[in-house]
Every structure is written in structure tokens, then in C-alpha cells.
Design a protein around this motif. Sequence first.
Motif, PDB file in Angstrom:
ATOM      1  N   SER A 875       0.827  -1.349  -0.005  1.00  0.00           N
ATOM      2  CA  SER A 875      -0.028   0.147   0.133  1.00  0.00           C
ATOM      3  C   SER A 875       1.097   1.181  -0.071  1.00  0.00           C
ATOM      4  O   SER A 875       0.599   2.233  -0.748  1.00  0.00           O
ATOM      5  CB  SER A 875      -0.920  -0.115   1.213  1.00  0.00           C
ATOM      6  N   ARG A 876       1.941   1.273   0.654  1.00  0.00           N
ATOM      7  CA  ARG A 876       2.812   2.444   0.881  1.00  0.00           C
ATOM      8  C   ARG A 876       3.464   2.684  -0.509  1.00  0.00           C
ATOM      9  O   ARG A 876       3.372   3.789  -0.843  1.00  0.00           O
ATOM     10  CB  ARG A 876       3.744   2.194   1.820  1.00  0.00           C
ATOM     11  N   LYS A 879       0.955   4.177  -3.065  1.00  0.00           N
ATOM     12  CA  LYS A 879       1.084   5.764  -2.714  1.00  0.00           C
ATOM     13  C   LYS A 879       2.288   6.461  -3.231  1.00  0.00           C
ATOM     14  O   LYS A 879       2.257   7.598  -3.874  1.00  0.00           O
ATOM     15  CB  LYS A 879       0.930   6.050  -1.127  1.00  0.00           C
ATOM     16  N   ASP A 884      -2.630   5.046  -9.058  1.00  0.00           N
ATOM     17  CA  ASP A 884      -4.062   5.434  -8.523  1.00  0.00           C
ATOM     18  C   ASP A 884      -4.899   4.173  -8.570  1.00  0.00           C
ATOM     19  O   ASP A 884      -5.086   3.533  -9.497  1.00  0.00           O
ATOM     20  CB  ASP A 884      -4.793   6.366  -9.597  1.00  0.00           C
TER      21      ASP A 884
END
Length: 893
Positions: A875-876, A879, A884
Motif C-alpha cells: 500500500s505504501r 502511494k 491510482d
Amino acid sequence: MNPVNLDTIDINSLEVLENREWLESLEYVLQTGGPERVGRLIQQLQLQCERAGVKLPFTATTPYENTIPADRQPPFPGSQEMERRIKSLIRWNALAMVMRANKVEEGIGGHISTFASAATLYEVGFNHFFRAATEDGDRDIVYFQGHSAPGIYSRAFLEGRLPIEKLENFRRELHPGGGLSSYPHPWLMPDFWEFPTVSMGLGPITAIYQARFNKYLENRGLKTATSGKIWAFLGDGETDEPESLGAISLASRERLDNLIFVINCNLQRLDGPVRGNFKIIQELEANFRGAGWNVIKVIWGSDWDSLIEKDTDGLLVKRMGEITDGQFQKYAVETGRYFRQNFFGTDPRLLKMVEHLSDEQLEHLRLGGHDPIKVHAAYKEAVDHKGSPTVILAKTIKGYGLGESGEGKNITHQQKKLNEEELKIFRSRFGIPVADEDLAKAPFYRPSDDSAEIKYLQERRKQLGGYMPARKVRAAALPIPKEELFEEFYKGTEGRKASSTMVFVRMLGKLLRDPEFGKYVVPIVPDEARTFGMEALFRQVGIYSSVGQLYEPVDMDTLLYYKESKDGQILEEGITEAGSMSSFIAAGSAYSTHGIPTIPFFIYYSMFGFQRIGDLVWAAADTRCRGFMLGGTAGRTTLAGEGLQHQDGHSHLLAYPVPTCMAYDPAFAFELAIIIQDGIKRMYHDGESIFYYITVMNEPVENPAMPEGVREGILRGMYRFKKSEHKSKLKANLFGSGTIMQEVIKAAEILESKYDIASDIWSITSYKELYKDGNDVDRWNMLHPAEKPRQTFIGEQLKDAEGVFVAASDYVKAMPESISQWFPRPLLALGTDGFGRSEGRASLRDFFEVDAKHIVVGTLTALMRDGKVKPDAVSRAIKDLGVDPNKPNPFTV
């Protein structure tokens, strides 16, 4: 009582007198100056009328009668009776072949009616025109109509070329001893058939480009200019296919007087009339005359000659032109009485014309396509004609000779059987010596070798140079390409950027200059040479033109001007992939057709290859073609700006089903060099009947030097391009191909520098080769359970590989997923599923999720699934990398 108008009588009398004077003058000019002088005079009169404002009625057709009148027919050179007997035997055996096949296995298929209608068209050719060898060392080439195959087999049986066992196994090729293919298929019968024609429309277009390629070879000095002809047989219904008529203007523009079309106008297609409410012969005449062809109509047989001779006022010909094809079809199945009343009964003068003929005689008035005298006259004129191609429009009856069971009926195309009574009628009509008690078996019949029929048949073929059809590999093997031709590409571009298209053009230029291979190289381009950076070749080898260059090009003052010449080497085909592929087939089969090992390099927008002309690609494989197809501007995200219709992300997947097509997506110059070098060796030295599909890109990239020991991997589909030197417990294997290899290299750098993941980089040059190998190994292991299992090439390469597997390409995900089952562990696939967009490369790769950052995310996801990293880390990264996660799936938008 109405008063007589003397002025009108005077005017009518004057017109009659003027008409007579003009006709007498015309006859005088014809007798003294000949037909050419008459033509010039008519042109002058037409010009004068136009200048005077007279609107002349336009017609693209001639009256509905034979082009060659009876008094212009040459003498028939053979024995009509003997040829009729031979033709009857061929008819019988063709019928027996189909009937017996369907008795052995219901529904196995086969076609009786097409050859039944075309038998005379073929037999006149076989006995008098089709030359297996000409006096000047060439030969004729014949494209046989696919559905006529039973008749061609039947003749070969009489010639002693096919044993009876083969006929018994018609459409049962896997039967012990082998059989006969349904239609002309060189792949299945490589010593017999030359050209696959049954996919309707492909025979005509490939015949046109074959005729043009013959002229190309002659003008370039690779072949002696000869009298050899290309004959193409097709049906009237087949002309609805765009390929049938789409290239006829090329034939006239190139003045291909070596080309003869014979269109069997039996007025029927599979379901019903070709033009029930119109006249297909007149329609085709208009099309071909308008395109500049010599048109010969063969409509009425000799039985009509005396009637036409009596038709001094043109009443009969006018009536012929009024009847629709649907009504003519009705006449074919009706009685002579009906024909008399419906056709001739519209005018007492027409009835008077046939009062001496019985109803039975009227019923059996032959059409031109069933009359050997008329067909011979047409063929003779076609062969002698100079300056343009010829089309012969021969009117026939579909299922001719099948009688009540199928002659002229809408169901006749599907006719597979006759009952015993129908067989008896057929047997008696054609005089076949088969006893009544044997009819049910539909036995084959061949007279003895010393019979008059067989002697005549053999002598005719001897006079014409041998048997046809027959396919032979005539070309000698070329030497193995020298390493010097390709060495510069092994070194890479040494810091300079070059697209794989630029590399290919450089390679092609070197091949063209090579003393051993140069003259055989045939570059083929559908009007995109400048797009591919090939304009330098215009000056080097020239663009082929049968008339040279009759104008001064606008860029004459530039170094790389548009140079056309009669001995030009580039086939600049214009905007036609179908025509270009037809040239590829002609050049790729010349090793067999002419004994000349031409090497075609057909380069085109990859999107407009397999997707647009897949049927012709399949025909190329069936033809046993050799050569290279280059899909230019390939890849969904590589062709910037062009958008949905141009951006190709699936041509490699479409190459999968073609068995003889070797498909490669090279990333670097050295890969391309190895593939082309090996391809020339395999096809032109070793003699393999394969061809290559290679995608090349227009994106400039740095091309590294070739690593050691990768040649086998390049050819077999994969190799390790770079082993990671990064020390880490987390490991990944990244697989790239084509231009996306650059994104894979970037992703590996990011993975190592930011995420401490050691990343080996692999190049997949051919998903198809890996797919073939994997399936081949699986099949062998399945059929040999007691033996030691074999290992796939993927398995051999990855047996020591540690870490996860992630593959990215500029093509759909189905490509890597097609080989994932042979990976030691799960493979995560990234690809370009969906419609293209008009955008730059970076945006496109982000949109389709195949750029470096998505490859990084994919690798982290694979490690997470393997329990090596936690979801939070992924997830990091999503980002941090600016991915997106909520954008739509590109496949759906």
C-alpha cells in the motif's frame, strides 16, 4: 380512319436511307482499313458528338451473346468424341468418389455439382492449354476452384497418378494408407496441390499478384520472359467476396496479359441464385471492362448458332437480354414445352424461329460453358491476346448431368448422393460401362492403359509437358548467412539510441547489398516505407514499376527521391495489406513455383496484419510459404498518438493458431539479428516450410551488446538477460519483451534501490515458442507415462531461479498467462488489455499499467502473496509511486 402523315413517312424513309448509307460506309472502312481503323473512326465520331453537345447513351456491356461469333471460331484441334468419353469417365469417378465417401461415413461431405458444371471448362484446358512445361522453359500456373477438387482427383486417377485406394479415402486423410484432402491444400498434399483456393476470394487475388510477381521476376532478370500463363478458375458467386474483384484494376494497370480468369457462371451460389433478379454475366462484364480487361463471354453453345444467324433484326438477342438469371435457372429444370412458351412465346417471330425444333431438342440446347468448341475458341483468343488480362465468362448449369436429383436446382450445392435410378440415368447419359447390378456400389472405372481413352489422355498431357497439378520444390539451397552480415548488431548501439525498426532497415540494407542473398530479397511495403525509415532504399534498389518512371518526381532534387524503375526491387503496393500479403505469398512460394528462392520481407503496421488479413496468412501457411512478416510500429503503447485503431496489443496472440508461423517480439538489435539470421538458414538452407512474424517498434532505445551464451535462448523463446548482483533475501524475476523491456529494466533498478529486492531480468523473445514447447513436452509426458518425464525449456531455464515471477509486455495478458503453467511458481502477468488511446507513450503505459511503477507494484504484490512482504508495504509503495488504485480497469473503458 386516321389521316396519313406524309412528313412522318418521309422522315422515316430518310432515316432508313441514312442508316443504310452509314452502315455501307462502315462496312467499306472495315473491309479496306480493318477493325483498328473502324475503332479510330468511331472514336472520332464520338469526340465530334461530345463537342456538339450530343449526350450518347452509356453502356458498359455488350449484348447478351457470345463475344466470338461462330464464323470466327478456330478449328477444334482434337477428337471431340474421344474427349467427351474421357470427360464422361472423369464425371463418373468424381461422382462415385463423393457418393462412396458419404456411404462409408454419413455427412463426410464433398461437392458434386461444381465440377459437374465446370467439367468442359477444365477438360478443354487439360487437353489443349494447360502447359506443365513450355517451349521457352516456363510453364503455366493454374488456380483450381476449390469445390472442383473431386474432378481434378478423378482425372489424376485416369492418368495413373492416384491409386484407387486414395479415391476410396476421399476426405479420410487419416485412414490407413492416406487419403485425399477435401480441397486444394498444399500442406496436406505437397506433391500435388500448389495453391489453396477454397477460402473464396483468395484464389483470384493471389492469382493476380502471382501474375504480377512473374513479371517482376522477369523485369529483374531472375526469370526469363516467357509465354507462361496464370489461369484462375472461380465461381460467379465467389465474386461477391471483396478479394475477388478488389485488385482487378492492378492487373489491367500492369498489363498482365499473362493472366486469364475463367469464371464459371452457373448462376447459383449455395442457397439460391447469384443474381436472381439481374444478370451476373452482364454485371461482371461491366466490372471487368470498366477495369480494362479483355472480356470474352461464352453464353450459348453451338446448338444456338443457326438460331442466332437467323436473328437478322436482333429480336432473339434482345429477348436473351431481357430474361433474368432466376428465370434462366427455371428453364434449366423445366421442359422444352415450358421453354418454348415462356421464352419464345412472347413474339410470333420468335416462335417461328424454333418451329422446326421439337420440345426435346429445345430442352437440350447446350450452353456455351458446356460446349468444347466454344470454350476452346475462348481459350485460344485469351492465350493469344496481348496487352491486358482476360476474363472468360462461361455460362453453365450447376449440377450439369445430375438430372432430376440436382441439375440447376437450389439444393444442388449440397448434393452428395444419387439414388439408384438417378445413377442409372447418369450412367446411361454419359455412357459409363457399369452394369445395373453394380450401380448401387458406385464403382470406380478406369479403362486399361492400352485403351484409346487412356492413350489419348496421356498423349495430350505429354504434348503439354506433363501432368498438372503437380508441386515440386525446384530451388537449390542457399548458403548459410555469414556472421559478418550481423556482427555489428551483436555489439549494440554503443550509447546511441535506435528503434528496432531502424535496426531492421539497416539489416535489410546490408542483405540487399550482399552478393549471395541480395538479388533474392523482396521488400514489400503497403505505402508506409517512409514511416519505417526505408526511404534510403528507394535510391539503393529502386521501387518496382513495370513501365519504369514516366514522370519527374517532385523530390527529384533530394538525395532520397522516389525512384521507380523496371528492375526496381521494392514492391510498393499502395494501401492494401491484402495485396501485399498476396505478393508475400507469391514471393514466399517462388522456391517451389519457379525454383527461385526469393526472400520476402513484408513490413506493415502490425495492427493491420493478422487482424485484417488473417485468412491470407492462413493461406500462406497452407501454401508452405517462406519469408518474414515484420509488424511495424508494434505494441499497444509504443505507437504514440495514433489511438484505438492503430495500436496493436494482440497480433502475437493471433499468430498462435498458425502452425508454421514463428512469432518473435525482440527487445534488442542482437535479438533481431539472431532471429533473422537463423530464419534465413532454416527456410532457405535447411528447407523448412515456415515463415516468421517479427514485431519491430518505432521507439528509440539503447541497444546493449549481446551477452555470452544467449543464442539458443533467443531462438527458443527466453534467456536471462541480466543476473542481479544485489544481495538480498527478497528476490524477483522480471520478464520483459519488445519495448516494455525498457520498463522492466527501470523497474529492476527501482526494486533494488528503493525496496531491497534483488531482481533478475529475463527477455522473452517468443511467447509462442515457449507455448509450443510446453505443450509438446506435456503431450509427450502424457503419452509416455512409464518413461522419465521430459522438462520444458521454461522449466530448464528457471530450475534454479529464486523469488517471484512477474511478466510485462505490450500485448494482452493472455500472452504470459498462456505459459504460466510451466513456471515453478505462480506468474503475475501485466499486459495491455483494452482499446488504445491517442496519447504519448508514458501516459499510455500508465493507463495500461505496464510502466516501471506498475511492474514494481506487481512484484511487491507477488511477494506479498508469497508471504515475503506485508500488505502495508504494498500500500505504501502504491502511494509513493503515484499509482491510482481506484482508476477504472483499462480493459473496460
